[in-house]
Motif scaffolding. Sequence first.
Motif, PDB file in Angstrom:
ATOM      1  N   THR A 124      28.722 -46.652  -2.357  1.00 39.19           N
ATOM      2  CA  THR A 124      28.032 -47.185  -1.160  1.00 39.19           C
ATOM      3  C   THR A 124      29.314 -47.542  -0.043  1.00 39.19           C
ATOM      4  OG1 THR A 124      26.162 -48.101  -2.478  1.00 39.19           O
ATOM      5  CG2 THR A 124      26.450 -48.626  -0.062  1.00 39.19           C
ATOM      6  N   PHE A 125      29.253 -46.663   0.880  1.00 33.54           N
ATOM      7  CA  PHE A 125      30.061 -47.274   2.413  1.00 33.54           C
ATOM      8  C   PHE A 125      29.139 -47.816   2.975  1.00 33.54           C
ATOM      9  CE2 PHE A 125      32.068 -43.646   0.042  1.00 33.54           C
ATOM     10  CZ  PHE A 125      33.339 -43.953  -0.210  1.00 33.54           C
TER      11      PHE A 125
ATOM     12  N   PRO B  35      31.530 -55.583  20.105  1.00 34.02           N
ATOM     13  CA  PRO B  35      31.015 -55.747  18.766  1.00 34.02           C
ATOM     14  C   PRO B  35      32.130 -56.094  17.567  1.00 34.02           C
ATOM     15  CG  PRO B  35      30.940 -53.537  19.314  1.00 34.02           C
ATOM     16  CD  PRO B  35      31.368 -54.304  20.518  1.00 34.02           C
ATOM     17  N   LEU B  36      31.786 -56.822  16.782  1.00 25.16           N
ATOM     18  CA  LEU B  36      32.510 -56.824  15.554  1.00 25.16           C
ATOM     19  C   LEU B  36      32.113 -55.770  14.394  1.00 25.16           C
ATOM     20  CD1 LEU B  36      34.906 -58.235  13.896  1.00 25.16           C
ATOM     21  CD2 LEU B  36      33.149 -60.066  13.226  1.00 25.16           C
ATOM     22  N   VAL B  37      32.840 -55.022  13.945  1.00 23.89           N
ATOM     23  CA  VAL B  37      32.801 -54.069  12.920  1.00 23.89           C
ATOM     24  C   VAL B  37      33.582 -54.376  11.530  1.00 23.89           C
ATOM     25  CG1 VAL B  37      32.514 -51.572  12.328  1.00 23.89           C
ATOM     26  CG2 VAL B  37      32.200 -52.420  14.822  1.00 23.89           C
ATOM     27  N   ILE B  38      32.852 -54.420  10.443  1.00 24.54           N
ATOM     28  CA  ILE B  38      33.532 -54.595   9.041  1.00 24.54           C
ATOM     29  C   ILE B  38      32.967 -53.423   8.357  1.00 24.54           C
ATOM     30  CG2 ILE B  38      33.393 -55.892   6.998  1.00 24.54           C
ATOM     31  CD1 ILE B  38      32.650 -58.227   8.772  1.00 24.54           C
ATOM     32  N   LEU B  39      34.101 -52.827   7.920  1.00 21.64           N
ATOM     33  CA  LEU B  39      33.919 -51.723   7.003  1.00 21.64           C
ATOM     34  C   LEU B  39      34.177 -51.975   5.785  1.00 21.64           C
ATOM     35  CD1 LEU B  39      35.819 -49.150   9.445  1.00 21.64           C
ATOM     36  CD2 LEU B  39      33.551 -49.399   9.270  1.00 21.64           C
ATOM     37  N   GLY B  40      33.407 -51.436   4.622  1.00 24.77           N
ATOM     38  CA  GLY B  40      33.591 -51.675   3.326  1.00 24.77           C
ATOM     39  C   GLY B  40      33.138 -50.557   2.408  1.00 24.77           C
ATOM     40  N   TYR B  41      33.340 -50.695   1.110  1.00 26.30           N
ATOM     41  CA  TYR B  41      32.690 -49.502  -0.014  1.00 26.30           C
ATOM     42  C   TYR B  41      32.538 -50.426  -1.252  1.00 26.30           C
ATOM     43  CZ  TYR B  41      37.363 -48.899  -1.676  1.00 26.30           C
ATOM     44  OH  TYR B  41      38.797 -48.968  -1.924  1.00 26.30           O
ATOM     45  N   THR B  42      31.770 -49.790  -2.107  1.00 28.68           N
ATOM     46  CA  THR B  42      31.869 -50.021  -3.566  1.00 28.68           C
ATOM     47  C   THR B  42      33.166 -49.716  -4.317  1.00 28.68           C
ATOM     48  OG1 THR B  42      29.627 -49.362  -3.655  1.00 28.68           O
ATOM     49  CG2 THR B  42      30.641 -49.865  -5.531  1.00 28.68           C
ATOM     50  N   SER B  43      33.868 -50.777  -4.901  1.00 22.35           N
ATOM     51  CA  SER B  43      35.291 -50.613  -5.400  1.00 22.35           C
ATOM     52  C   SER B  43      35.084 -50.759  -6.930  1.00 22.35           C
ATOM     53  CB  SER B  43      36.286 -51.429  -4.841  1.00 22.35           C
ATOM     54  OG  SER B  43      36.161 -52.930  -5.320  1.00 22.35           O
ATOM     55  N   ILE B  44      36.289 -50.632  -7.792  1.00 21.70           N
ATOM     56  CA  ILE B  44      36.234 -50.832  -8.910  1.00 21.70           C
ATOM     57  C   ILE B  44      35.873 -52.310  -9.304  1.00 21.70           C
ATOM     58  CG2 ILE B  44      37.974 -51.192 -10.795  1.00 21.70           C
ATOM     59  CD1 ILE B  44      37.301 -48.133 -10.502  1.00 21.70           C
ATOM     60  N   TRP B  45      36.116 -53.224  -8.423  1.00 21.21           N
ATOM     61  CA  TRP B  45      35.913 -54.670  -8.574  1.00 21.21           C
ATOM     62  C   TRP B  45      34.457 -54.841  -8.293  1.00 21.21           C
ATOM     63  CZ3 TRP B  45      39.597 -57.001 -11.008  1.00 21.21           C
ATOM     64  CH2 TRP B  45      41.002 -56.430 -10.766  1.00 21.21           C
TER      65      TRP B  45
END
Length: 142
Positions: free
Chosen positions: A131-132, A14-24
């Motif tokens: 949100t993560f 699998p490919l996993v992309i992680l992220g979160y709500t940032s200042i931007w």
Amino acid sequence: MASRIKTWLQPQQPLVILGYTSIWSGNAAWHPLVRNVLKRWLGEKRRAGSGEFNELAAPHELVLLDAGYQLEEIRYEYSQAWTLDDLLGNLYSTSFASPAVLGEKRADFEADLRTTLLDFDRNGVYEEQMTFYALLARVESK
């Protein structure tokens, strides 16, 4: 782009992309104030280390779906309360506002950010709903 994605992974991985709500990308009432201070000291274009941040041509989800992946998303909501010092520490840990990027502007940037946010809310604590997420992409089984 979509045709190249499958060549990046071994079969069945699998490919996993992680992220979160940032200042931007966040929508807390104080986020635009921080973005404005960043732009005043670092320019209109968002920084990424010594260069500029390049906006995505298409969202990850669309590229992966076009490449034939099945997607699963895991989301976690978290209420974060930042003190000014914690917020500055977080900003200094990023590629767009690190001490190396700010250079000799750091002290003036910090003073501007403190003044701007304290004018917005004198209590010195700034809350946001973060949100993560993890986006898991798998090749569709045939």
